[in-house]
Design a protein around this motif. Structure first.
Motif, PDB file in Angstrom:
ATOM      1  N   ALA A 208       0.827  -1.211   0.000  1.00  0.00           N
ATOM      2  CA  ALA A 208       0.000   0.000   0.000  1.00  0.00           C
ATOM      3  C   ALA A 208       0.861   1.261   0.000  1.00  0.00           C
ATOM      4  CB  ALA A 208      -0.936  -0.020   1.212  1.00  0.00           C
ATOM      5  N   GLY A 209       2.048   1.152  -0.597  1.00  0.00           N
ATOM      6  CA  GLY A 209       2.906   2.328  -0.763  1.00  0.00           C
ATOM      7  C   GLY A 209       3.183   3.021   0.563  1.00  0.00           C
ATOM      8  N   ALA A 210       3.045   4.337   0.568  1.00  0.00           N
ATOM      9  CA  ALA A 210       3.413   5.142   1.744  1.00  0.00           C
ATOM     10  C   ALA A 210       2.571   4.811   2.979  1.00  0.00           C
ATOM     11  CB  ALA A 210       3.284   6.624   1.401  1.00  0.00           C
ATOM     12  N   TRP A 211       1.409   4.190   2.770  1.00  0.00           N
ATOM     13  CA  TRP A 211       0.508   3.864   3.890  1.00  0.00           C
ATOM     14  C   TRP A 211       0.838   2.512   4.536  1.00  0.00           C
ATOM     15  CZ3 TRP A 211      -0.899   6.520  -0.403  1.00  0.00           C
ATOM     16  CH2 TRP A 211      -1.515   7.754  -0.204  1.00  0.00           C
ATOM     17  N   SER A 212       1.803   1.799   3.975  1.00  0.00           N
ATOM     18  CA  SER A 212       1.991   0.399   4.357  1.00  0.00           C
ATOM     19  C   SER A 212       2.293   0.190   5.832  1.00  0.00           C
ATOM     20  CB  SER A 212       3.091  -0.239   3.496  1.00  0.00           C
ATOM     21  OG  SER A 212       2.686  -0.225   2.144  1.00  0.00           O
ATOM     22  N   SER A 213       3.224   0.979   6.394  1.00  0.00           N
ATOM     23  CA  SER A 213       3.578   0.697   7.801  1.00  0.00           C
ATOM     24  C   SER A 213       2.444   1.116   8.737  1.00  0.00           C
ATOM     25  CB  SER A 213       4.910   1.332   8.196  1.00  0.00           C
ATOM     26  OG  SER A 213       4.908   2.709   7.986  1.00  0.00           O
ATOM     27  N   LEU A 214       1.630   2.085   8.324  1.00  0.00           N
ATOM     28  CA  LEU A 214       0.473   2.470   9.163  1.00  0.00           C
ATOM     29  C   LEU A 214      -0.480   1.284   9.306  1.00  0.00           C
ATOM     30  CD1 LEU A 214      -0.288   6.047   7.757  1.00  0.00           C
ATOM     31  CD2 LEU A 214       0.849   5.441   9.907  1.00  0.00           C
ATOM     32  N   GLU A 267      10.138  16.960  -4.960  1.00  0.00           N
ATOM     33  CA  GLU A 267      10.403  16.009  -3.856  1.00  0.00           C
ATOM     34  C   GLU A 267      10.066  16.692  -2.546  1.00  0.00           C
ATOM     35  OE1 GLU A 267      14.556  14.650  -4.262  1.00  0.00           O
ATOM     36  OE2 GLU A 267      13.600  12.717  -4.614  1.00  0.00           O
ATOM     37  N   GLN A 268       8.967  16.259  -1.906  1.00  0.00           N
ATOM     38  CA  GLN A 268       8.579  16.868  -0.635  1.00  0.00           C
ATOM     39  C   GLN A 268       8.354  15.797   0.430  1.00  0.00           C
ATOM     40  OE1 GLN A 268       5.823  20.278  -2.039  1.00  0.00           O
ATOM     41  NE2 GLN A 268       6.261  18.823  -3.650  1.00  0.00           N
ATOM     42  N   PRO A 269       9.392  15.564   1.235  1.00  0.00           N
ATOM     43  CA  PRO A 269       9.279  14.511   2.247  1.00  0.00           C
ATOM     44  C   PRO A 269       8.207  14.838   3.275  1.00  0.00           C
ATOM     45  CG  PRO A 269      11.570  15.247   1.974  1.00  0.00           C
ATOM     46  CD  PRO A 269      10.707  16.207   1.222  1.00  0.00           C
ATOM     47  N   GLY A 270       7.453  13.823   3.663  1.00  0.00           N
ATOM     48  CA  GLY A 270       6.464  13.974   4.739  1.00  0.00           C
ATOM     49  C   GLY A 270       5.174  14.646   4.311  1.00  0.00           C
ATOM     50  N   ASP A 271       5.041  15.005   3.045  1.00  0.00           N
ATOM     51  CA  ASP A 271       3.832  15.695   2.572  1.00  0.00           C
ATOM     52  C   ASP A 271       2.834  14.641   2.063  1.00  0.00           C
ATOM     53  OD1 ASP A 271       1.891  17.183   1.295  1.00  0.00           O
ATOM     54  OD2 ASP A 271       3.314  18.595   0.411  1.00  0.00           O
ATOM     55  N   GLU A 302      -1.212  17.954 -18.479  1.00  0.00           N
ATOM     56  CA  GLU A 302      -1.603  17.205 -17.274  1.00  0.00           C
ATOM     57  C   GLU A 302      -0.573  17.488 -16.177  1.00  0.00           C
ATOM     58  OE1 GLU A 302      -1.848  12.384 -16.332  1.00  0.00           O
ATOM     59  OE2 GLU A 302      -1.227  13.058 -18.284  1.00  0.00           O
ATOM     60  N   ILE A 303      -1.033  17.453 -14.923  1.00  0.00           N
ATOM     61  CA  ILE A 303      -0.095  17.479 -13.798  1.00  0.00           C
ATOM     62  C   ILE A 303      -0.358  16.214 -12.983  1.00  0.00           C
ATOM     63  CG2 ILE A 303       0.653  18.689 -11.698  1.00  0.00           C
ATOM     64  CD1 ILE A 303      -0.134  21.295 -13.021  1.00  0.00           C
ATOM     65  N   ARG A 304       0.693  15.442 -12.740  1.00  0.00           N
ATOM     66  CA  ARG A 304       0.533  14.185 -11.984  1.00  0.00           C
ATOM     67  C   ARG A 304       1.141  14.343 -10.591  1.00  0.00           C
ATOM     68  NH1 ARG A 304       2.596   9.744 -16.475  1.00  0.00           N
ATOM     69  NH2 ARG A 304       1.172  10.365 -18.138  1.00  0.00           N
ATOM     70  N   VAL A 305       0.478  13.739  -9.615  1.00  0.00           N
ATOM     71  CA  VAL A 305       0.978  13.786  -8.231  1.00  0.00           C
ATOM     72  C   VAL A 305       1.013  12.364  -7.674  1.00  0.00           C
ATOM     73  CG1 VAL A 305       0.614  14.729  -5.916  1.00  0.00           C
ATOM     74  CG2 VAL A 305      -0.168  16.027  -7.914  1.00  0.00           C
ATOM     75  N   GLY A 306       2.100  12.028  -7.006  1.00  0.00           N
ATOM     76  CA  GLY A 306       2.184  10.713  -6.358  1.00  0.00           C
ATOM     77  C   GLY A 306       3.008  10.811  -5.094  1.00  0.00           C
ATOM     78  N   LEU A 307       2.791   9.870  -4.179  1.00  0.00           N
ATOM     79  CA  LEU A 307       3.567   9.817  -2.941  1.00  0.00           C
ATOM     80  C   LEU A 307       4.553   8.656  -3.050  1.00  0.00           C
ATOM     81  CD1 LEU A 307       0.774  10.385  -0.251  1.00  0.00           C
ATOM     82  CD2 LEU A 307       2.076  12.082  -1.551  1.00  0.00           C
ATOM     83  N   ARG A 308       5.839   8.978  -3.188  1.00  0.00           N
ATOM     84  CA  ARG A 308       6.840   7.897  -3.232  1.00  0.00           C
ATOM     85  C   ARG A 308       6.923   7.271  -1.837  1.00  0.00           C
ATOM     86  NH1 ARG A 308       9.319  12.451  -5.163  1.00  0.00           N
ATOM     87  NH2 ARG A 308       9.953  12.521  -7.338  1.00  0.00           N
ATOM     88  N   PRO A 309       6.889   5.944  -1.766  1.00  0.00           N
ATOM     89  CA  PRO A 309       6.988   5.288  -0.452  1.00  0.00           C
ATOM     90  C   PRO A 309       8.464   5.077  -0.091  1.00  0.00           C
ATOM     91  CG  PRO A 309       6.352   3.705  -2.147  1.00  0.00           C
ATOM     92  CD  PRO A 309       6.641   4.988  -2.864  1.00  0.00           C
ATOM     93  N   VAL A 310       8.926   5.764   0.946  1.00  0.00           N
ATOM     94  CA  VAL A 310      10.351   5.787   1.268  1.00  0.00           C
ATOM     95  C   VAL A 310      10.566   5.195   2.660  1.00  0.00           C
ATOM     96  CG1 VAL A 310      12.361   7.299   1.527  1.00  0.00           C
ATOM     97  CG2 VAL A 310      10.665   7.776  -0.232  1.00  0.00           C
ATOM     98  N   THR A 311      11.689   4.503   2.842  1.00  0.00           N
ATOM     99  CA  THR A 311      12.010   3.902   4.147  1.00  0.00           C
ATOM    100  C   THR A 311      13.241   4.613   4.723  1.00  0.00           C
ATOM    101  OG1 THR A 311      13.532   2.304   3.186  1.00  0.00           O
ATOM    102  CG2 THR A 311      11.214   1.647   3.314  1.00  0.00           C
ATOM    103  N   PRO A 312      13.481   4.479   6.029  1.00  0.00           N
ATOM    104  CA  PRO A 312      14.613   5.198   6.627  1.00  0.00           C
ATOM    105  C   PRO A 312      15.962   4.834   6.008  1.00  0.00           C
ATOM    106  CG  PRO A 312      13.113   4.435   8.331  1.00  0.00           C
ATOM    107  CD  PRO A 312      12.620   3.843   7.046  1.00  0.00           C
TER     108      PRO A 312
END
Ligand code: GLY
Length: 377
Positions: A208-214, A267-271, A302-312
């Motif tokens: 589930a991408g960026a939501w996975s650990s939640l 690139e906007q971490p935490g957004d 078109e403008i595309r938006v996505g949340l890259r899922p990043v780990t520490p």
């Protein structure tokens, strides 16, 4: 609420989830994919589609090796999906040109080319004159470039749609509009509670991408996936003679088969927001125009938006959670989810059905994070 059963429940219908589902279903595994929104709403649909196994990697190591092995699968993967689904992922075997903008950056890229050639890969050095002649555009302030002929490209939204349809045609079920609220081990299986229904499965894979650990909070696991928001602008630039992907330190330009041009990416971490912001997008466009001043007149398609899922530690988590053999995760591919989708799907499905992990996955074990000292949610 009614109860439904599957051998494997996959949470998330992006490229990673659908690649796992496609591979599992082909092996006869009863697979159910749960998608919070609709197929097409996540990061997989926002990507530029660069298969940057060489251009995006700064050092040799396990991530580099996983990327190379996935890149090697891409041509057949796309061909098979196109034949099976009728959706063409637009695999284009043209390389990526990594532009340098200062003598220091040129030196760094020449070193990168050297260790990649020593690994047996192709990496050519281009002078600024070569860039103009071979790329087809004048790139301002270019001090040379590393040309990586084997880093190809696809059109990410088409690939993601083809994979979702491919998974369905192989027999997987996909439920859209079903956000998962809870995942719990119960008896000899797993219960996945969605907003609409409760599902029973032998095992679950959270992709589930960026939501996975939640979604895995209750398992006292200290792994973490967080978002790095990216915005990309797609121009209708049919007349621009850009022949290959041009990748600079602060912006990249990816031509598409229909004449569009993808400018990426912020690139906007935490957004966690899902809308493009004026500030971020205008900064991106300024950077692109500084590289290629001719871009100005082209219309925005078109403008595309996505949340890259990043780990520490920058590595994805691939495999079962420590102490929880029925609860798997496949997430955290950061900038490389599109590139890594074929290998991730194939290797996770082989591991789930064969019992032994590929050595390629060893470094990505979720067990590398010590369990958190926290009570189950
Ligand atoms: N792989 C390109 C990006 O994440 O922007």
């Amino acid at each position: 609420m009614k109860e439904q059963h599957a051998d494997v429940a996959v949470v998330g219908s992006g490229l990673i989830g659908c690649s796992i589902a496609w591979h599992l279903a082909r092996k006869g595994v009863r697979t159910l994919v749960l998608e919070a929104n609709s197929v097409g709403s996540g990061a997989s649909f926002a990507g530029a589609g660069m298969l940057g196994a060489q251009v995006e990697m700064h050092e040799p190591g396990p991530l580099f090796e996983l990327g190379l092995s996935s890149r090697a699968m891409f041509r057949n993967f796309c061909e098979e999906l196109r034949e099976q689904t009728g959706i063409d992922p637009e695999y284009v075997p043209e390389g990526i040109v990594r532009l340098a903008s200062s003598p220091e950056e040129a030196e760094e890229l020449q070193n990168r080319g050297k260790w990649q050639r020593e690994r047996g890969l192709q990496a050519e050095w281009w002078t600024p004159e070569d860039v103009q002649a071979l790329l087809g555009i004048q790139a301002e302030s270019c001090t040379g470039a590393l040309y990586l002929p084997d880093d190809h490209r696809v059109e990410a939204p088409r690939l993601a749609r083809a994979l979702a349809r491919g998974a369905l045609l192989q027999g997987a079920r996909i439920r859209e509009g079903e956000p998962v609220l809870d995942i719990a081990e119960e008896g000899d299986g797993v219960t996945v509670t969605g907003v609409r229904d409760v599902y029973r499965a032998d095992r679950v894979v959270v992709a589930a991408g960026a939501w996975s650990s939640l979604l895995l909070r209750r398992f006292s696991w200290s792994g973490r996936v967080f978002p790095v928001k990216g915005e990309g602008v797609v121009l209708q630039a049919t007349l621009l003679p850009l022949r290959r992907t041009a990748f600079a330190r602060d912006v990249y330009l990816v031509p598409k088969n229909d004449g569009r041009l993808y400018l990426g990416a912020t690139e906007q971490p935490g957004d966690w927001s899902s809308e493009p912001s004026l500030e971020a997008v205008s900064g991106l466009m300024d950077r692109a125009r500084r590289r290629i001043p001719d871009l100005g007149p082209y219309p925005i398609a078109e403008i595309r938006v996505g949340l890259r899922p990043v780990t520490p530690d920058g590595f994805p988590y691939l495999g079962p959670l420590p102490g929880h053999p029925r609860i798997w995760i496949a997430a955290g591919h950061a900038r490389n989810g599109i590139l890594m989708a074929p290998a991730t799907g194939r290797l996770i499905a082989e591991w789930m059905t064969g019992g032994t992990p590929s050595p390629l996955l060893e470094a990505f074990t979720p067990a590398r994070s010590a369990p958190a000292k926290r009570e189950p949610a």
